[in-house]
Enzyme design. Structure first.
Site, PDB file in Angstrom:
ATOM      1  N   ALA A 171       0.841  -1.197   0.000  1.00  0.00           N
ATOM      2  CA  ALA A 171       0.000   0.000   0.000  1.00  0.00           C
ATOM      3  C   ALA A 171       0.873   1.243   0.000  1.00  0.00           C
ATOM      4  O   ALA A 171       1.904   1.293   0.682  1.00  0.00           O
ATOM      5  CB  ALA A 171      -0.922   0.012   1.215  1.00  0.00           C
ATOM      6  N   GLU A 172       0.441   2.256  -0.748  1.00  0.00           N
ATOM      7  CA  GLU A 172       1.247   3.467  -0.911  1.00  0.00           C
ATOM      8  C   GLU A 172       1.513   4.193   0.398  1.00  0.00           C
ATOM      9  O   GLU A 172       2.487   4.951   0.505  1.00  0.00           O
ATOM     10  CB  GLU A 172       0.554   4.447  -1.868  1.00  0.00           C
ATOM     11  CG  GLU A 172       0.261   3.926  -3.251  1.00  0.00           C
ATOM     12  CD  GLU A 172      -1.165   3.449  -3.409  1.00  0.00           C
ATOM     13  OE1 GLU A 172      -1.948   4.107  -4.108  1.00  0.00           O
ATOM     14  OE2 GLU A 172      -1.489   2.405  -2.800  1.00  0.00           O
ATOM     15  N   ASN A 173       0.631   4.027   1.373  1.00  0.00           N
ATOM     16  CA  ASN A 173       0.808   4.750   2.633  1.00  0.00           C
ATOM     17  C   ASN A 173       1.761   4.043   3.592  1.00  0.00           C
ATOM     18  O   ASN A 173       1.818   4.367   4.771  1.00  0.00           O
ATOM     19  CB  ASN A 173      -0.535   5.025   3.313  1.00  0.00           C
ATOM     20  CG  ASN A 173      -1.355   3.768   3.553  1.00  0.00           C
ATOM     21  OD1 ASN A 173      -1.472   2.927   2.683  1.00  0.00           O
ATOM     22  ND2 ASN A 173      -1.933   3.649   4.731  1.00  0.00           N
TER      23      ASN A 173
END
Length: 507
Positions: free
Chosen positions: A333-335
């Site tokens: 996930a990008e976060n």
């Protein structure tokens, strides 16, 4: 005669000589009594970096304190988004203390969108990974860098309005980006960000300024904290020096100027619980659910054992529920999560564990956590084997448009980074074949602004599956049960070849 043994000189470490407990030097103490004290020297007409993603890691105690100082105006704020109306940075928008935002996403913040479209706010929409790298590069003293993200888009060509007039006409456009070719691939030049102040949130902090994050609250916080001239941290817990193990310090005290105790709890924006796959698919009528099910089940066939995969929100996030037997993939996930798990059961939800859609999630076995700058570094470097995302339009040569509809502004998010290295990361699009009005979404040329040029390799719709060649165009390789080639042609506004090995859709 034996040689005399030379005397051994004993050197005492300098720190013991200069900084021993016997000296009168006062101990370092960066703790402030209140948020008001910590932000008292924040000045207007400055660049303010604000960490957080969704509601996780958002320094709301400090934001509230800046909001209370109504004389602090004309702020340029760098943040992934601007909170929600009346919450977080949304307060500073409503009080008009912010005159410029550098952000990747507007989302559901109607105040943010309205202020931008009516000329009350300048907005530099910037890919999420580019914001993270702008802060990380600035923190390292690097003034600019080349990135493949956003090449071939309106961000590169300078066709994105950054400020409107009151009558809705464009007052100022973005500037074209310099481009350069490295090893046969095109890149754009991005200038780094250098912040005056940073407001960040950590889980633990000591009086030296050493900080530790928990779960996915690092996101933008680490890069922003390291960047600014003056960094203020709010922490869930203030601990004694030495209580955070050296190897567990994620943000070193050298970057931190002031620390306060957080007084605002972290909220959950989208509380999402585990459901049966069939419930996740439910969408309106039974026919709509059937279309989604067909897409999801076929999309799951794209997963191969051992893959590292990044999934967009919506249909792609459901696809792992239908993983083929014996296939294991690792979701990124990008976060800042590698090893993303499923949705939690009631009671397991954690406000600092969210996916890119701001939904509550869990961690899989062996998961790891890091900052958004690290996450997008993995993505741009091609360490992700497969990315799967939705689309508004796809062209016959694999151009992708999925971030902007005419008259609507939501933001670019992380998609431009995710499709920036199609040579190493396979890009699969999942979408319905036509829009709600029956218009084709597969076109000879996209009419909406591009997310990335010639990046899509596979299109999966409710009617068909296409292989996409950036030079040869579309080849129909599968069709849904009961769907003819003629029907697919009538609903596809681009030419395509039919594979000699055409099959029914593999579900």
């Amino acid at each position: 005669m034996a040689r005399p043994v030379p005397a051994i000189k004993v050197f005492r470490p300098i720190w013991r000589r200069n900084f021993s407990a016997s000296t009168s030097r006062s101990a370092i103490n960066k703790l402030c009594k209140s948020a008001e004290e910590a932000v008292k020297d924040v000045k207007g007409n400055s660049t303010l970096l604000v960490g957080g993603f969704g509601f996780s890691g958002v320094p709301n105690t400090l934001i509230n304190a800046v909001h209370a100082r109504s004389e602090v105006k004309n702020l340029t704020v760098v943040s992934n988004n601007a909170g929600m109306p009346g919450a977080g940075l949304g307060q500073l928008l409503e009080s008009k203390q912010i005159t410029k935002m550098i952000a990747s996403f507007i989302g559901e913040n109607k105040v943010f969108e309205k202020m931008y479209l009516t000329g009350d706010l300048t907005l530099e929409l910037t890919p999420q990974g580019t914001i993270a790298e702008k802060c990380a590069a600035g923190a390292a003293g690097v003034p600019a860098f080349y990135t493949p993200a956003a090449y071939g888009t309106i961000i590169q060509t300078g066709e994105l309005p950054i400020r409107y007039n009151k009558d809705g006409s464009v007052a100022e456009m973005s500037k074209p980006k310099e481009t350069r070719t490295f090893n046969g691939k095109e890149f754009i030049l991005e200038e780094s960000i250098f912040g005056d102040y940073a407001l960040v949130r950590a889980h633990k902090a000591d009086k030296l300024g050493n900080c530790q994050f928990r779960k996915a609250m690092n996101n933008f916080n680490e890069a922003m904290a390291k960047n600014a001239k003056y960094t203020i941290v709010e922490a869930d817990e203030i601990v004694e020096v030495g209580e955070i193990a050296p190897e567990s310090i994620h943000l070193q005290g050298i970057y931190v100027d002031a620390v306060i105790q957080s007084t605002e709890p972290t909220q959950i924006e989208k509380l999402t619980f585990a459901k049966n796959p069939e419930d996740l698919l439910a969408a309106g009528s039974g026919e709509a659910t059937a279309r989604r099910e067909r897409i999801v089940k076929r999309a799951a066939k794209e997963f191969k054992d051992g893959m590292y995969v990044n999934l967009g929100i919506g249909i792609p996030l459901i696809a792992p529920s239908y993983l083929p037997e014996g296939v294991e993939v690792v979701l990124q996930a990008e976060n800042g999560i590698l090893g993303l798990g499923g949705y939690p059961h009631p009671g397991e939800e954690d406000p600092d564990l969210i996916n890119p859609g701001k939904e509550t999630v869990t961690l899989g076995r062996g998961a790891s956590l890091f900052g958004s700058h690290e996450s997008f570094g993995m993505i741009r470097a091609g360490k992700i084997d497969l990315t799967m995302l939705g689309a508004l339009q796809v062209s016959q040569f694999g151009d992708l448009a999925n971030f902007m509809l005419p008259g609507k502004v939501k933001g670019v998010g992380g998609a431009m980074d995710l499709v920036a290295n199609p040579e190493k990361t396979k890009v699969v699009v999942t979408m319905e074949h036509t829009d709600k009005k029956g218009n084709p979404k597969i076109l000879s040329d996209c009419t909406f602004p591009l997310t990335g040029p010639r990046c899509v390799s596979t299109i999966i719709t409710d009617l068909a599956v296409f292989d996409v060649s950036t030079t040869e165009g579309l080849t129909l390789i599968e069709h849904a049960e009961g769907v003819t080639i003629d029907e697919i042609r009538s609903k596809t506004a681009a030419p395509f070849k039919v594979s000699a090995d055409l099959k029914p859709m593999q579900l």
